[in-house]
Design a protein around this motif. Structure first.
Motif, PDB file in Angstrom:
ATOM      1  N   ASP A  63      30.879  38.052  78.895  1.00 36.11           N
ATOM      2  CA  ASP A  63      29.708  37.537  80.652  1.00 36.11           C
ATOM      3  C   ASP A  63      28.363  37.208  80.348  1.00 36.11           C
ATOM      4  O   ASP A  63      27.829  36.368  80.626  1.00 36.11           O
ATOM      5  N   ARG A 137      35.497  33.333  74.747  1.00 40.98           N
ATOM      6  CA  ARG A 137      34.621  34.076  75.857  1.00 40.98           C
ATOM      7  C   ARG A 137      35.362  34.252  76.988  1.00 40.98           C
ATOM      8  O   ARG A 137      36.695  33.707  76.449  1.00 40.98           O
ATOM      9  N   GLU A 138      34.663  33.959  78.411  1.00 42.84           N
ATOM     10  CA  GLU A 138      35.760  34.394  79.074  1.00 42.84           C
ATOM     11  C   GLU A 138      36.947  35.906  79.124  1.00 42.84           C
ATOM     12  O   GLU A 138      38.269  35.421  79.368  1.00 42.84           O
TER      13      GLU A 138
END
Length: 205
Positions: A63, A137-138
Motif C-alpha cells: 500500500d 496490490r491490496e
C-alpha cells in the motif's frame, strides 16, 4: 472479396518448418528436443531446445508503494539472485491461478487486486518458455507454504532501489528487469494496467 492478408505471410522468407523431432532428454522438469528443420532456402538444419510448461512472475505492490522481492539461490550460476516471485505452471493450471498460488506460497501475501501486464520470452534461442507478468496490490500478509527443498528470503524494497541495483549490475535476472520496465512505465503513466479483483474461487489460495 480477397481474404485479409495473414501478418505471418511477411515472415515466409524466414520460416523454418519441422521435418522430424526426437526427445533427447526428459528429467523431472526439463524436456530437451532435437528437431530437423527445413530452412527457407530448402536446406536442412538441427534445432535443439527445451520444452517448458510456462511460468508466471508477480510484481507485488504494498500500500505504501514498496515492492515485495525475494532473494534465492540459483544453482546453475552458483549465487543468490534478487527476483520478483515466480514459478512454473502445474499441469492443467491457468496462469492467473498460478500467480495467486505462487505469491501466497513463496511470500505469504494474498492480493485483493490483480493486473496482467503481458508476456515475455526469456530464452528464444533455446526454449519455448513463456512467462506471464502479473501485478498484485491490496496485499495482506499470511502464512507462507514453501515447496519441499525451497529456500528463499522475502524482503521489501522500492522501485528506485531496484533500478539502482540494475544500473550497478547487481540485479541481472532477466524477468525482474523486464518487470521493472513495466513498473516504471506504469508509474509514469505511459503504460496501462487493468486491475481486477481476485476471483472468489482463488481467494483461499
Amino acid at each position: 472479396m480477397a481474404d485479409p492478408k495473414d501478418p505471418q505471410d511477411d515472415d515466409a522468407h524466414l520460416r523454418e518448418t519441422r521435418v522430424s523431432s526426437e526427445q533427447v532428454f526428459r528429467g523431472g522438469f526439463l524436456d530437451v528436443r532435437r528437431d530437423a528443420v527445413r530452412l527457407p532456402d530448402g536446406s536442412t538444419a538441427q534445432r535443439e531446445y527445451v520444452v517448458h510448461p510456462g511460468a508466471v512472475m508477480v510484481v507485488p505492490i504494498l500500500d505504501d508503494g514498496r515492492l515485495v522481492i525475494e532473494r534465492q539461490w540459483r544453482y546453475p550460476l552458483d549465487r543468490a539472485f534478487i527476483e520478483f516471485p515466480a514459478g512454473k505452471l502445474d499441469a492443467g493450471e491457468g496462469a492467473f491461478a498460478c500467480a495467486v498460488r505462487e505469491l501466497a506460497e513463496e511470500t505469504g501475501y494474498r492480493a485483493g487486486e490483480w493486473a496482467r501486464a503481458g508476456v515475455l520470452h526469456n530464452a528464444i534461442g533455446y526454449s519455448n518458455e513463456v512467462i506471464e507478468i502479473w501485478f498484485a496490490r491490496e496485499l495482506r500478509l499470511g502464512e507462507r507454504r514453501l515447496d519441499h527443498g525451497e529456500f528463499l528470503d522475502v524482503q521489501t524494497t522500492t522501485l528506485e532501489a531496484l533500478e539502482a541495483d540494475a544500473a550497478a549490475g547487481s540485479l541481472t535476472d532477466a524477468k525482474t528487469l523486464i518487470a521493472l520496465l513495466w513498473l516504471r512505465h506504469w508509474r509514469d503513466g505511459r503504460w496501462d494496467l487493468h486491475w481486477q479483483p481476485t476471483p472468489a474461487h482463488l481467494q483461499g489460495q
